[in-house]
Design a protein around this motif. Sequence first.
Motif, PDB file in Angstrom:
ATOM      1  N   SER A  53       9.153   8.917   9.494  1.00 28.70           N
ATOM      2  CA  SER A  53       8.291   8.319  10.515  1.00 28.70           C
ATOM      3  C   SER A  53       7.239   7.398   9.914  1.00 28.70           C
ATOM      4  N   GLY A  54       6.891   7.579   8.650  1.00 27.53           N
ATOM      5  CA  GLY A  54       5.895   6.717   8.017  1.00 27.53           C
ATOM      6  C   GLY A  54       6.247   5.248   8.081  1.00 27.53           C
ATOM      7  N   HIS A  55       7.528   4.946   8.166  1.00 30.69           N
ATOM      8  CA  HIS A  55       7.947   3.547   8.240  1.00 30.69           C
ATOM      9  C   HIS A  55       7.549   2.885   9.555  1.00 30.69           C
ATOM     10  N   PHE A  56       7.298   3.673  10.585  1.00 33.59           N
ATOM     11  CA  PHE A  56       6.861   3.097  11.858  1.00 33.59           C
ATOM     12  C   PHE A  56       5.459   2.497  11.764  1.00 33.59           C
ATOM     13  N   TYR A  57       4.716   2.863  10.733  1.00 32.65           N
ATOM     14  CA  TYR A  57       3.334   2.406  10.607  1.00 32.65           C
ATOM     15  C   TYR A  57       3.205   1.167   9.729  1.00 32.65           C
ATOM     16  N   LEU A  58       4.270   0.741   9.089  1.00 37.84           N
ATOM     17  CA  LEU A  58       4.211  -0.372   8.149  1.00 37.84           C
ATOM     18  C   LEU A  58       4.390  -1.708   8.836  1.00 37.84           C
ATOM     19  N   GLU A  59       3.661  -2.702   8.368  1.00 36.16           N
ATOM     20  CA  GLU A  59       3.834  -4.058   8.871  1.00 36.16           C
ATOM     21  C   GLU A  59       5.128  -4.630   8.301  1.00 36.16           C
ATOM     22  N   VAL A  60       5.822  -5.364   9.100  1.00 35.81           N
ATOM     23  CA  VAL A  60       7.033  -6.037   8.635  1.00 35.81           C
ATOM     24  C   VAL A  60       6.598  -7.348   7.991  1.00 35.81           C
ATOM     25  N   PRO A  61       6.895  -7.546   6.699  1.00 37.51           N
ATOM     26  CA  PRO A  61       6.451  -8.770   6.024  1.00 37.51           C
ATOM     27  C   PRO A  61       6.914 -10.026   6.756  1.00 37.51           C
ATOM     28  N   ILE A 111      10.847  12.197  -8.487  1.00 39.08           N
ATOM     29  CA  ILE A 111      11.168  10.782  -8.276  1.00 39.08           C
ATOM     30  C   ILE A 111      11.924  10.591  -6.961  1.00 39.08           C
ATOM     31  N   ASP A 112      12.883  11.454  -6.694  1.00 37.52           N
ATOM     32  CA  ASP A 112      13.649  11.341  -5.442  1.00 37.52           C
ATOM     33  C   ASP A 112      12.743  11.463  -4.226  1.00 37.52           C
ATOM     34  N   ARG A 113      11.808  12.407  -4.273  1.00 33.33           N
ATOM     35  CA  ARG A 113      10.896  12.619  -3.144  1.00 33.33           C
ATOM     36  C   ARG A 113      10.090  11.357  -2.828  1.00 33.33           C
ATOM     37  N   GLU A 114       9.641  10.666  -3.861  1.00 30.86           N
ATOM     38  CA  GLU A 114       8.779   9.502  -3.656  1.00 30.86           C
ATOM     39  C   GLU A 114       9.541   8.193  -3.473  1.00 30.86           C
ATOM     40  N   GLY A 117       0.812  -1.212   0.000  1.00 24.99           N
ATOM     41  CA  GLY A 117       0.000   0.000   0.000  1.00 24.99           C
ATOM     42  C   GLY A 117       0.844   1.260   0.000  1.00 24.99           C
ATOM     43  N   GLU A 118       1.918   1.260   0.775  1.00 18.70           N
ATOM     44  CA  GLU A 118       2.816   2.413   0.845  1.00 18.70           C
ATOM     45  C   GLU A 118       3.407   2.718  -0.524  1.00 18.70           C
ATOM     46  N   PHE A 119       3.919   1.695  -1.197  1.00 14.73           N
ATOM     47  CA  PHE A 119       4.576   1.934  -2.479  1.00 14.73           C
ATOM     48  C   PHE A 119       3.575   2.140  -3.608  1.00 14.73           C
ATOM     49  N   GLN A 120       2.372   1.602  -3.488  1.00  9.18           N
ATOM     50  CA  GLN A 120       1.319   1.918  -4.460  1.00  9.18           C
ATOM     51  C   GLN A 120       0.957   3.397  -4.354  1.00  9.18           C
ATOM     52  N   GLY A 121       0.870   3.904  -3.133  1.00  9.52           N
ATOM     53  CA  GLY A 121       0.598   5.325  -2.922  1.00  9.52           C
ATOM     54  C   GLY A 121       1.698   6.198  -3.504  1.00  9.52           C
ATOM     55  N   ARG A 122       2.926   5.783  -3.332  1.00 11.43           N
ATOM     56  CA  ARG A 122       4.048   6.544  -3.898  1.00 11.43           C
ATOM     57  C   ARG A 122       3.961   6.560  -5.423  1.00 11.43           C
ATOM     58  N   TRP A 123       3.625   5.392  -6.020  1.00  9.01           N
ATOM     59  CA  TRP A 123       3.503   5.324  -7.481  1.00  9.01           C
ATOM     60  C   TRP A 123       2.385   6.239  -7.971  1.00  9.01           C
ATOM     61  N   GLU A 155      14.211  -0.749   0.838  1.00  7.36           N
ATOM     62  CA  GLU A 155      15.252  -0.339  -0.110  1.00  7.36           C
ATOM     63  C   GLU A 155      15.048  -0.986  -1.471  1.00  7.36           C
ATOM     64  N   GLN A 156      14.698  -2.265  -1.484  1.00  3.41           N
ATOM     65  CA  GLN A 156      14.458  -2.976  -2.742  1.00  3.41           C
ATOM     66  C   GLN A 156      13.258  -2.364  -3.481  1.00  3.41           C
ATOM     67  N   ARG A 157      12.182  -2.113  -2.772  1.00  2.00           N
ATOM     68  CA  ARG A 157      10.987  -1.537  -3.397  1.00  2.00           C
ATOM     69  C   ARG A 157      11.253  -0.111  -3.880  1.00  2.00           C
ATOM     70  N   ALA A 158      12.025   0.654  -3.130  1.00  5.97           N
ATOM     71  CA  ALA A 158      12.340   2.022  -3.538  1.00  5.97           C
ATOM     72  C   ALA A 158      13.163   2.018  -4.826  1.00  5.97           C
ATOM     73  N   LEU A 159      14.110   1.107  -4.934  1.00  3.79           N
ATOM     74  CA  LEU A 159      14.918   1.005  -6.153  1.00  3.79           C
ATOM     75  C   LEU A 159      14.046   0.601  -7.343  1.00  3.79           C
ATOM     76  N   ALA A 160      13.159  -0.369  -7.158  1.00  8.82           N
ATOM     77  CA  ALA A 160      12.264  -0.798  -8.234  1.00  8.82           C
ATOM     78  C   ALA A 160      11.337   0.350  -8.646  1.00  8.82           C
ATOM     79  N   LEU A 161      10.835   1.103  -7.666  1.00 15.32           N
ATOM     80  CA  LEU A 161       9.959   2.226  -7.966  1.00 15.32           C
ATOM     81  C   LEU A 161      10.713   3.316  -8.718  1.00 15.32           C
ATOM     82  N   ARG A 162      11.950   3.573  -8.333  1.00 11.09           N
ATOM     83  CA  ARG A 162      12.783   4.576  -9.014  1.00 11.09           C
ATOM     84  C   ARG A 162      12.967   4.190 -10.487  1.00 11.09           C
ATOM     85  N   THR A 163      13.263   2.925 -10.732  1.00 16.54           N
ATOM     86  CA  THR A 163      13.445   2.446 -12.110  1.00 16.54           C
ATOM     87  C   THR A 163      12.148   2.598 -12.899  1.00 16.54           C
ATOM     88  N   ARG A 164      11.044   2.176 -12.293  1.00 21.56           N
ATOM     89  CA  ARG A 164       9.736   2.275 -12.950  1.00 21.56           C
ATOM     90  C   ARG A 164       9.388   3.727 -13.260  1.00 21.56           C
TER      91      ARG A 164
END
Length: 189
Positions: free
Chosen positions: A81-89, A42-45, A11-17, A154-163
């Motif tokens: 701080s948004g990372h404090f709200y995310l579930e750890v897979p 792109i850097d901001r997101e 959900g977090e990375f879908q929102g960023r996209w 970090e992995q999702r951020a890199l994939a999102l940056r590429t996309r």
Amino acid sequence: MNLFSSGSLDGEFQGRWLRIERDLGPMDEAGLADPQRVGKIIDRETEAEVPVLHRDKATFSTSVQGTATEVTLRVPYEGQSGHFYLEVPGAGPVSIDATPVGDRTFDQPEGSERALLFRRTFPAGTSSAEIKRWGKDLADQTEAYLNALRPDVEQRALALRTRAHTYAETRLSTLQAQRSLAEGLGEGI
């Protein structure tokens, strides 16, 4: 609030996209051709600043509540701080109750200290060693979850940056091709 329990990484990375599409989608050819303008969006997101706790700067404060003592542990941190709200897979349910404060995204001035606040009421006569042990355990748990979250973010951020870069390049090419086609058609048959 319960840390690491209310949001998903998906959900977090879908929102960023969606924010990237919102900002780049309507941009004209000149805007998309400006690497600084596109890069800033792109850097901001795709920023992946999973918080890092500064345990060495942690402080305790106390207040008397009847015959008990309320203790507040303040642990400064750097990161989003948004990372404090995310579930750890794959981590299962988490029960760490804390409040992030001082996040610049909530109208705090630049340079204001960000911190997690943990509160607990202890019976009168509780030793400082026991309270410190409680604080250390909370910090250990919080860091363990942050460390578990970090590689996935970090992995999702890199994939999102590429996309996002691919999207911007494709959109620019489409606009250039459309302009070229319009110019080539001109007037008349």
